[in-house]
Design an enzyme around this catalytic site. Structure first.
Site, PDB file in Angstrom:
ATOM      1  N   SER A 180       0.830  -1.209   0.000  1.00  0.00           N
ATOM      2  CA  SER A 180       0.000   0.000   0.000  1.00  0.00           C
ATOM      3  C   SER A 180       0.863   1.258   0.000  1.00  0.00           C
ATOM      4  CB  SER A 180      -0.877  -0.010   1.247  1.00  0.00           C
ATOM      5  OG  SER A 180      -1.426   1.258   1.490  1.00  0.00           O
TER       6      SER A 180
ATOM      7  N   TYR B 230      -2.214  -0.334  10.141  1.00  0.00           N
ATOM      8  CA  TYR B 230      -2.437  -0.890   8.795  1.00  0.00           C
ATOM      9  C   TYR B 230      -1.160  -0.748   7.961  1.00  0.00           C
ATOM     10  CZ  TYR B 230      -3.921  -1.066   3.918  1.00  0.00           C
ATOM     11  OH  TYR B 230      -4.001  -1.353   2.578  1.00  0.00           O
TER      12      TYR B 230
END
Ligand SMILES: NC(=O)c1ccc[n+]([C@@H]2O[C@H](COP(=O)([O-])OP(=O)(O)OC[C@H]3O[C@@H](n4cnc5c(N)ncnc54)[C@H](O)[C@@H]3O)[C@@H](O)[C@H]2O)c1
Length: 346
Positions: free
Chosen positions: A127, A152
């Site tokens: 990501s 995350y």
């Protein structure tokens, strides 16, 4: 060629599996169908895939190592596209355990399965959030990434490091993809485009953080899928001493300011949004911007689709997918207006 797609009921997994099936590739898709967002939407995506005879679905949780190993024994996958994960920056602030399970233990199980039953190529999702508090723009894969500002992001960076060590130790050809804010038809209900569209159509205000002083490198889903489709047959080389492991940014390379994004959506919908200005949220970053030179060199392609076109495609899909609800809401609003008027006259 049998390809495993994990997270196949998810936004990107669904699009990837559909593209592979359209090419006649045999795809086995797995997902645990968790309820982080609408399970109906996940099932509706699966229903689209079930039309393809070359598609098979199994409801499996990647946290269960035996279920995963059983699947690898049964199918002998040539390639693995690993997209299953707990996504979302803000949710990770309140639910860290889910991220440790799906993103760390789950990823380890995928690596272990690829070590035990070798594959030609493991492609996995990382990501843009790994760039965290970095301020040097655009973000390049060579930049240091040591300041993840959410759990995350930390799990995604951990995935890259875990992939490196497995690639080094067991010669697993692995490609990690740092996706930049992916949007488009069948998108995720927890992401801004979906949330804003729903709110604007319902006449509700949209939450704009940090007074709109944010920018994102929005990337249209078709560009993500085209990139992955070109990357899949191009694993890192197994020759030489170096670990067969590589990383790419996949972004459009053109950050858009949040308020310009809202304006673009307003014109696609033909409705002005009511705006609710709020402070910056914990875990959020101010700007993302992908340097995609490495991707362009490796696959001779970089994302193309502009925001206006992509947002229009999303809005078309949304209106088509949720017509009854919108019709119902419009009818309810009309009825409410009529009863108000009747009440005034009475
Ligand atoms: N969409 C984006 O903008 C974006 C950006 C950066 C990275 N990513 C990454 O790309 C991947 C796909 O993202 P997406 O947008 O399609 O998300 P998504 O939530 O729509 O898809 C993920 C899917 O994985 C499944 N899943 C979660 N935990 C699982 C588990 N333990 N076992 C089996 N299945 C499980 C979910 O049910 C879901 O269907 C994720 O790894 C995400 O972190 C996405």
């Amino acid at each position: 060629m049998t390809v495993l797609v994990t997270g196949v009921a998810g936004f990107i997994g669904f699009h990837m599996a559909r593209t592979l099936c359209r090419q006649g590739v045999h795809v086995v898709g797995i997902d645990n169908l968790n309820d982080y967002y609408s399970v109906d939407l996940k099932r509706a995506r699966l229903a689209q895939l079930e039309h393809f005879p070359s598609f098979q679905f199994q409801q499996i949780d990647i946290v269960d190592p035996n279920a995963l190993l059983g699947l690898f024994i049964a199918w002998g996958f040539s390639e693995v596209i690993h997209l299953a994960a707990q996504a979302g920056v803000r949710y990770s602030i309140d639910n860290p355990g889910v991220y440790a399970d799906a993103n760390l233990v789950g990823f380890l199980n995928v690596l272990e399965a690829c070590r035990t039953y070798p594959v030609k190529h493991l492609v996995y999702a990382s990501s843009s959030s790994v760039y965290g508090a970095n301020t040097k723009m655009p973000f390049a894969v060579e930049d240091a990434v040591e300041q993840p500002v959410s759990l995350y992001a930390a799990t995604k960076r951990a995935n890259e490091l875990m992939a490196y060590s497995y690639s080094h130790l067991y010669r697993i050809p692995a490609t990690g993809l740092r996706f930049f804010t992916v949007y488009g038809p069948w998108g995720r209900p927890d992401m801004a485009l979906f949330k804003f569209t729903r709110a604007i159509l319902n006449g509700e205000p949209i939450d704009i953080y940090n007074d709109g002083e944010m920018a994102r490198d929005f990337t249209y889903i078709d560009d993500i899928i085209e990139s992955m489709n070109r990357l899949l047959p191009r694993p890192p080389p197994l020759t030489g001493e170096a670990a067969p492991c590589q990383l790419f940014n996949i972004g459009r390379g053109a950050p858009v300011k949040l308020l310009d994004f809202v304006q673009c959506l307003e014109s696609a919908l033909g409705i002005q949004a009511k705006r609710n200005y709020l402070p910056l949220q914990p875990g959020d970053v101010l700007q993302t911007w992908a340097d995609v030179a490495g991707l362009a060199r490796w696959i001779d392609f970089s994302p193309q689709v502009g925001l206006e076109q992509g947002v229009a495609e999303f809005v078309r899909w949304y209106r088509d997918f949720y017509p009854c609800k919108q019709g119902q809401q419009a009818r309810q609003a009309k009825q409410a207006r009529q009863s108000k008027q009747e009440a005034r006259w009475a």
